[in-house]
Design a protein around this motif. Structure first.
Motif: not given
Length: 196
Positions: A77-78, A80-83, A143-148, A156-158
């Motif tokens: 989920v973290v 993912t490419e889109t919101e 927003g989804h831009g904060r998933f990094r 390889r951390g997220v």
């Protein structure tokens, strides 16, 4: 267990931290959640008091295996490419053990939204609900831009950046950030000694 809808940072942080316990991320030390005791330390470290562990019931090896599977889902989920993909994946996790939201008073007497978990839910189910509610809240608030993904070379951390400024770039700033700073410092020293 009651999961606060407004305190989404807890679940969002747990999502990244759980994903980063994987041996794929922890290449030097291996799986950071190999045992039930390690799972207890992880939950305690995040201040999570799950109903599934009420009355002193310890987690089992099966619980650890279920959490390992959840770890993959949380990472997915973290990453993912889109919101829309993030929302869909987080909703699945939240629905694992989460029930309909309720309006209840917090300890200060103020009305707050909470998501209760189903009676008899497993450790992984409750943890999935915490993560799902947190990720949904993070998408809504930040927003989804904060998933990094971590920018440190070889990491390889997220993570989900829930910081106020939104400028976080490392999954574990104290570890990955320091590692990179030390490497840069050594490179500057080597370059300086070559030019002298």
């Amino acid at each position: 267990m009651r999961i606060s809808i407004t305190d989404y940072a807890v679940g969002a942080t747990v999502a990244g931290d759980l994903a980063n316990t994987s041996p794929t991320v922890q290449t030097a030390t291996g799986d950071a959640l190999p045992t039930p005791e390690a799972l207890i330390r992880f939950l305690d470290g995040h201040g999570l008091r799950l109903d599934a562990l009420a009355d002193g019931r310890p987690p089992t090896g099966d619980d650890v295996r279920e959490v390992h599977l959840l770890r993959r889902e949380a990472r997915g989920v973290v990453e993912t490419e889109t919101e829309d993909q993030a929302v869909a994946g987080a909703a699945v996790l939240a629905g694992r053990a989460g029930l309909s939201p309720v309006l209840d008073r917090d300890p200060a007497g103020q009305w707050q939204w909470y998501v209760p978990t189903a009676r008899g839910a497993s450790i992984a189910g409750e943890l999935a609900a915490v993560i799902g509610v947190g990720l949904l809240g993070a998408v809504r608030a930040l927003g989804h831009g904060r998933f990094r993904a971590c920018v440190a070379p070889g990491c390889r951390g997220v993570f989900v950046d829930t910081s106020r400024g939104g400028r976080r770039v490392y999954c574990t700033p104290d570890l990955c950030g320091n590692r990179l700073n030390v490497a840069n410092h050594r490179a500057r020293n080597r370059l300086g000694s070559l030019t002298e």
